[in-house]
Design an enzyme around this catalytic site. Structure first.
Site, PDB file in Angstrom:
ATOM      1  N   LYS A 117       1.091  -1.229   0.002  1.00 14.17           N
ATOM      2  CA  LYS A 117       0.015   0.004   0.105  1.00 14.17           C
ATOM      3  C   LYS A 117       0.932   1.185   0.080  1.00 14.17           C
ATOM      4  O   LYS A 117       1.998   1.291   0.506  1.00 14.17           O
ATOM      5  CB  LYS A 117      -0.769  -0.091   1.311  1.00 14.17           C
ATOM      6  CG  LYS A 117      -2.133   0.817   1.082  1.00 14.17           C
ATOM      7  CD  LYS A 117      -3.299   0.166   0.259  1.00 14.17           C
ATOM      8  CE  LYS A 117      -4.259   1.246   0.388  1.00 14.17           C
ATOM      9  NZ  LYS A 117      -5.723   0.102  -0.001  1.00 14.17           N
TER      10      LYS A 117
HETATM   11  P1  NAD Z   1     -13.028   7.803  -2.684  1.00 16.42           P
HETATM   12  O1  NAD Z   1     -11.901   8.887  -2.285  1.00 16.42           O
HETATM   13  O2  NAD Z   1     -13.287   7.634  -3.910  1.00 16.42           O
HETATM   14  O3  NAD Z   1     -14.265   8.115  -1.670  1.00 16.42           O
HETATM   15  C1  NAD Z   1     -14.259   8.110  -0.263  1.00 16.42           C
HETATM   16  C2  NAD Z   1     -15.624   8.610   0.341  1.00 16.42           C
HETATM   17  O4  NAD Z   1     -15.587   8.549   1.669  1.00 16.42           O
HETATM   18  C3  NAD Z   1     -16.141   9.978  -0.079  1.00 16.42           C
HETATM   19  O5  NAD Z   1     -17.344  10.180  -0.445  1.00 16.42           O
HETATM   20  C4  NAD Z   1     -15.602  10.970   1.037  1.00 16.42           C
HETATM   21  O6  NAD Z   1     -16.426  12.060   1.129  1.00 16.42           O
HETATM   22  C5  NAD Z   1     -15.790  10.038   1.993  1.00 16.42           C
HETATM   23  N1  NAD Z   1     -15.303  10.188   3.509  1.00 16.42           N
HETATM   24  C6  NAD Z   1     -14.219  10.641   3.680  1.00 16.42           C
HETATM   25  N2  NAD Z   1     -14.096  10.978   4.921  1.00 16.42           N
HETATM   26  C7  NAD Z   1     -14.978  10.556   5.648  1.00 16.42           C
HETATM   27  C8  NAD Z   1     -15.800  10.711   6.855  1.00 16.42           C
HETATM   28  N3  NAD Z   1     -14.843  11.166   7.883  1.00 16.42           N
HETATM   29  N4  NAD Z   1     -16.962  10.492   7.084  1.00 16.42           N
HETATM   30  C9  NAD Z   1     -17.592  10.168   6.119  1.00 16.42           C
HETATM   31  N5  NAD Z   1     -17.231  10.065   4.792  1.00 16.42           N
HETATM   32  C10 NAD Z   1     -15.906  10.327   4.570  1.00 16.42           C
HETATM   33  O7  NAD Z   1     -12.389   6.484  -2.090  1.00 16.42           O
HETATM   34  P2  NAD Z   1     -12.753   5.122  -2.191  1.00 16.42           P
HETATM   35  O8  NAD Z   1     -12.081   4.361  -3.426  1.00 16.42           O
HETATM   36  O9  NAD Z   1     -14.247   4.799  -2.485  1.00 16.42           O
HETATM   37  O10 NAD Z   1     -12.267   4.294  -1.085  1.00 16.42           O
HETATM   38  C11 NAD Z   1     -13.320   4.314   0.078  1.00 16.42           C
HETATM   39  C12 NAD Z   1     -12.638   2.842   1.195  1.00 16.42           C
HETATM   40  O11 NAD Z   1     -12.810   1.738   0.209  1.00 16.42           O
HETATM   41  C13 NAD Z   1     -11.108   3.256   1.550  1.00 16.42           C
HETATM   42  O12 NAD Z   1     -11.382   2.517   2.970  1.00 16.42           O
HETATM   43  C14 NAD Z   1     -10.557   2.075   0.551  1.00 16.42           C
HETATM   44  O13 NAD Z   1      -9.283   1.844   1.102  1.00 16.42           O
HETATM   45  C15 NAD Z   1     -11.395   1.139   0.229  1.00 16.42           C
HETATM   46  N6  NAD Z   1     -11.113   0.652  -0.886  1.00 16.42           N
HETATM   47  C16 NAD Z   1     -11.029   1.114  -2.198  1.00 16.42           C
HETATM   48  C17 NAD Z   1     -11.052   0.348  -3.452  1.00 16.42           C
HETATM   49  C18 NAD Z   1     -11.001   0.836  -4.575  1.00 16.42           C
HETATM   50  O14 NAD Z   1     -11.052   0.123  -5.749  1.00 16.42           O
HETATM   51  N7  NAD Z   1     -11.247   2.220  -4.865  1.00 16.42           N
HETATM   52  C19 NAD Z   1     -11.086  -1.080  -2.978  1.00 16.42           C
HETATM   53  C20 NAD Z   1     -10.941  -1.791  -1.918  1.00 16.42           C
HETATM   54  C21 NAD Z   1     -11.022  -0.689  -0.804  1.00 16.42           C
END
Ligand code: NAD
Length: 427
Positions: A117
């Site tokens: 990561k």
């Molecule tokens: P992103 O940046 O696209 O979206 C993040 C979202 O979370 C946004 O809507 C943001 O406003 C919201 N957010 C941030 N802080 C917050 C808070 N304190 N309270 C409420 N909402 C909050 O990110 P993403 O890619 O959707 O990733 C989200 C999670 O999923 C992370 O934990 C990431 O590690 C995990 N993840 C992502 C992927 C991927 O393919 N993108 C894969 C596996 C896991």
């Protein structure tokens, strides 16, 4: 914090939560690993940690320095794989935990990768596109010594996108002197990205929820769903839940908490978030208190924002039947115990959000062979890998009376540690 974690001198104990949670999860699995438990310390010691300085010239001419990281937690089963996060709260500790969860996730799904990561400690909203490009390119150059198509393959995470991956691919390619599309996944399709990658994590969250629902009798098409985080994972998951007949009754992002018991119009909410950068100001739902959000009655609760959100206090008040972890590490171990006692089923991150890395694997394979698959093929293969993993984990959980998380960790840790044992220790 356990003794093993505290021995790592580069940890700041004040911000130790995510890595300590990971260590605690590993400790819980140790008794189930038989003779392989001899190797358990391997999982408590990240293989390689790189901390880099990321200096750029800002648009106003000022020189600014940012902290960047790449952690390769374990490479026993293949090259490192895991996203890159741009967020103001990124710490080394957090990146270590996220890398550890990638090791477990890749092994649980049977993907031929280790866990890694990366991250840069910035709030991307405070930078112009040109500045973000400079930060991304400098960060990529700095971690260029440890990444590569056969070494470690980054992907998007919070605050990064397919544009970030395009810059990373270009920078790495310039430095090595040839186009190396397989160095990152989650790229634009025009640059060797895969169809279906962008929505794969959200699709996987839905598949995991559906499979859980079938087994515990909570059908999706009659379900109320609450989603925290409305980005790549939460936004797409909400859309697919809706498409399959569920009612998404509440959403929360970093700026707004909204509720509509009649069901939120998800395409309209997505359009609003795309136009304004957040849900704030969306009129299709009523504002709700931040903490009230955690007490709404629903069938599926999907945390899809940051780690550590589902605290013991929130776990005590949660009124969901199933928690499907879209985010990495959203539930603390103590909250996990409370949910277990309260008979709330948790489908853990290492299974529920594995759709993204599964299609990243497909992208990497397609890049190697320069032969690209149809979206239908990708979605079919995603379904089959997720269902096979879900089934094996579910069966083990039933047979040994384990939580789904512990069962997933048992399967994954056995795979990682068996590979470690078979390879032996060098020298
Ligand atoms: P992103 O940046 O696209 O979206 C993040 C979202 O979370 C946004 O809507 C943001 O406003 C919201 N957010 C941030 N802080 C917050 C808070 N304190 N309270 C409420 N909402 C909050 O990110 P993403 O890619 O959707 O990733 C989200 C999670 O999923 C992370 O934990 C990431 O590690 C995990 N993840 C992502 C992927 C991927 O393919 N993108 C894969 C596996 C896991």
């Amino acid at each position: 914090m356990t003794a093993a974690a505290s021995r790592l001198s580069y940890l700041d104990p004040a911000r130790a939560e995510p890595w300590a949670s990971f260590i605690e999860q590993i400790d819980r699995v140790a008794p189930h690993l038989g003779s392989l438990s001899r190797w358990i310390e391997t999982l408590k010691h990240p293989k390689r940690i790189l901390v880099v300085d990321v200096p750029i010239v800002r648009d106003d001419g000022a020189i600014a320095h940012y902290e960047g990281y790449r952690v390769q937690h374990n490479l026993s089963r293949g090259p490192g794989k895991g996203g890159v996060r741009f967020h103001a709260a990124v710490t080394l500790n957090e990146v270590m935990a996220l890398a550890g969860w990638m090791t477990i996730k890749n092994a649980a799904l049977g993907l031929p990768f280790g866990g890694a990561k990366g991250g840069v400690r910035i709030d991307p909203r405070g930078f112009s596109a040109a500045e973000l490009e400079r930060i991304t390119r400098r960060y990529t150059s700095e971690i260029g010594i440890v990444i590569g198509p056969g070494k470690d393959i980054p992907a998007p995470d919070i605050g990064t996108s397919e544009q970030t991956m395009a810059w990373m691919m270009d920078t790495y390619s310039m430095n090595v002197g040839h186009t190396a599309s397989g160095v990152v996944t989650g790229k634009p399709v025009a640059l060797g990205g895969s169809l279906g990658r962008q929505e794969a994590t959200g699709r996987g969250v839905y598949i995991a929820a559906r499979e859980a629902g079938i087994r515990v009798g909570v059908p999706i098409d009659a379900a109320r769903v609450v989603v925290q985080g409305f980005g790549n994972v939460g936004g797409i998951a909400a859309r697919i839940f809706r498409e399959n007949g569920a009612k998404v009754i509440a959403l929360q992002d970093a700026e707004a908490t909204l509720c509509n018991p009649a069901g939120i119009d998800i395409p309209a909410a997505l359009a609003h978030a795309a136009a304004h950068g957040s849900l704030s100001g969306f009129f299709g739902a009523e504002p709700l208190g931040e903490e009230d959000f955690w007490q709404l009655e629903c069938e599926y609760f999907v945390p899809a924002a940051l780690e550590g959100q589902l605290t013991p206090e929130r776990a005590r008040g949660l009124r969901a039947r199933v928690v499907v972890e879209g985010a990495n590490g959203p539930t603390t171990p103590a909250a996990d115990d409370i949910l277990h006692e309260r008979d709330i089923l948790v489908i853990p991150d290492v299974l529920a959000n594995a759709g993204g890395v599964t299609v990243s694997y497909f992208e990497w394979v397609q890049d190697f062979s320069s032969f690209f698959w149809s979206e239908e093929e990708i979605n079919d293969r995603l379904e089959s890998i997720m269902m096979k993993a879900f089934d094996a984990i579910w069966r083990l959980a039933q047979e040994r009376k384990l939580s789904i998380r512990t069962a997933a960790f048992v399967i994954a840790c056995k795979r990682v540690l068996a590979a470690r044992e078979q390879r032996g220790l060098y020298p």
